[in-house]
Design an enzyme around this catalytic site. Structure first.
Site, mmCIF file in Angstrom:
data_model
loop_
_atom_site.group_PDB
_atom_site.id
_atom_site.type_symbol
_atom_site.label_atom_id
_atom_site.label_comp_id
_atom_site.label_asym_id
_atom_site.label_seq_id
_atom_site.Cartn_x
_atom_site.Cartn_y
_atom_site.Cartn_z
ATOM 1 N N ASP A 121 -4.980 -31.540 22.524
ATOM 2 C CA ASP A 121 -4.552 -30.179 22.863
ATOM 3 C C ASP A 121 -3.121 -29.904 22.379
ATOM 4 O OD1 ASP A 121 -5.689 -27.837 23.855
ATOM 5 O OD2 ASP A 121 -4.638 -27.985 25.765
ATOM 6 N N SER A 162 -0.120 -32.709 23.485
ATOM 7 C CA SER A 162 0.711 -31.522 23.612
ATOM 8 C C SER A 162 1.829 -31.525 22.566
ATOM 9 C CB SER A 162 1.260 -31.432 25.041
ATOM 10 O OG SER A 162 1.859 -30.180 25.284
ATOM 11 N N HIS A 222 -5.159 -28.277 30.268
ATOM 12 C CA HIS A 222 -4.418 -29.022 29.237
ATOM 13 C C HIS A 222 -4.695 -30.520 29.359
ATOM 14 C CE1 HIS A 222 -1.493 -28.792 26.095
ATOM 15 N NE2 HIS A 222 -0.452 -29.248 26.784
#
Length: 337
Positions: free
Chosen positions: A194, A166, A260
């Site tokens: 991601d 992230s 996610h």
């Protein structure tokens, strides 16, 4: 933009970071939309350059246990104990060195190497999202100094593998860029799990790109929502295509965070099972969008060959089961069992 306007926007940012503008009870999807909309109106270039980061800690995991060091002094404590290939994991928003993502990745990685480093990002990323995102640049500068220190003592930069989830994926990218511009060398590998989308659709200088390491692999599981949609690595792996939610998350009331998280879950599995993450190469974005890529299938994830290039579609077993269910009107399913 004048100083008064900047101060007003900084005040708005602070209120959002403390949760006074939009309560969490409105739902994660509304928060994501709010963060994205806010980033569109804030002077992001100013905020990224102004944001500062307190002293961070680096957590060492080995088969003997766990130790913590101040990041600024960690090179001295780790001297002569670094393995031939050094893995440093950078967590994302509201992740910690002891949460499920870190523990899962560390446990898997210890099968491959005797020592893993995890950055403790709680001081920077355990706050409002926009305030956390603007600290990506300052966190990368601190990791760069650590890398510079171990390199000055003889550790090869090409042997470093940064894994970022992230917001941590963008930190990894910016760290690699600093290393390249200031030390004239490239980090060996970056694995981006991601990479965060909100606040990173603009200003490419503050997000991950394929030039940040000798090999950059990106695992997309929430493309266009919490994660970036566009390919930004040498190899971009799209899990079950570019649509959301992931099949494993469809029964969740709120699936965004589950989608996610699939990025670190499937990557962790690929560390101990090279064949668990296979991707079929996509010849075009249209093929990827249609979910029917026609290229060869190859192993991606942890065991991905560093010469691999392009976009790849991975279909999870859960997705395959949902796709190939029995239908009396579809002759192709009559022999499945």
């Amino acid at each position: 933009m004048n100083v008064v306007m900047i101060l007003l926007l900084m005040s708005l940012l602070t209120r959002m970071a403390s949760g006074l503008v939009m309560p969490v009870s409105n739902g994660l999807d509304q928060l994501v939309k709010a963060a994205s909309s806010t980033c569109d109106i804030l002077p992001l270039e100013v905020l990224f350059s102004w944001a500062s980061t307190p002293e961070l800690e680096l957590v060492e995991y080995s088969r003997a246990g766990r130790r913590s060091y101040q990041l600024g002094r960690a090179h001295a404590r780790l001297r002569r104990r670094l393995p031939p290939s050094l893995v440093l994991y950078i967590p994302g928003w509201w992740n910690t060195p002891t949460d499920e993502s870190a523990e899962t990745l560390v446990k898997a990685l210890l099968h491959r190497t005797p020592l893993i480093l995890v950055l403790d990002t709680r001081a920077t990323f355990c706050r409002g999202y926009v305030g956390s995102a603007t600290r990506v640049s300052s966190v990368s500068k601190k990791i760069y100094k650590f890398i510079k220190n171990i390199n000055s003592e003889g550790y090869p930069i090409a042997s470093i593998h940064l894994i970022g989830f992230s917001l941590g994926a963008h930190v990894a990218g910016m760290t690699g860029r600093l290393v390249q511009s200031r030390l004239n060398e490239k980090i060996g590998k970056i694995t981006a799990l991601d990479p965060a989308r909100p606040c990173f659709t603009q200003l490419p200088q503050y997000r991950l790109s394929r030039g940040d390491a000798s090999f950059v692999q990106v695992i997309h599981t929430s493309a266009g929502v919490l994660g970036l949609e566009q390919p930004v690595g040498h190899a971009d792996v799209y899990v079950n295509g570019v649509s959301s939610p992931q099949p494993e998350c469809k029964e969740r009331a709120v699936s965004l965070d589950c989608d996610h998280a699939q990025s670190w879950k499937i990557f962790a599995t690929s560390i101990t099972n090279d064949r668990s993450l296979l991707g079929r190469k996509c010849e075009s974005w249209n093929e990827l969008s249609d979910g029917r890529c026609s290229g060869n299938e190859t192993a991606v994830g942890y065991g991905c060959n560093t010469s691999t290039r392009g976009m790849f579609l991975h279909k999870s077993q859960e997705a395959a089961r949902k796709l190939w269910t029995f239908s009396p009107f579809d002759i192709r399913t009559w022999w499945l069992g």
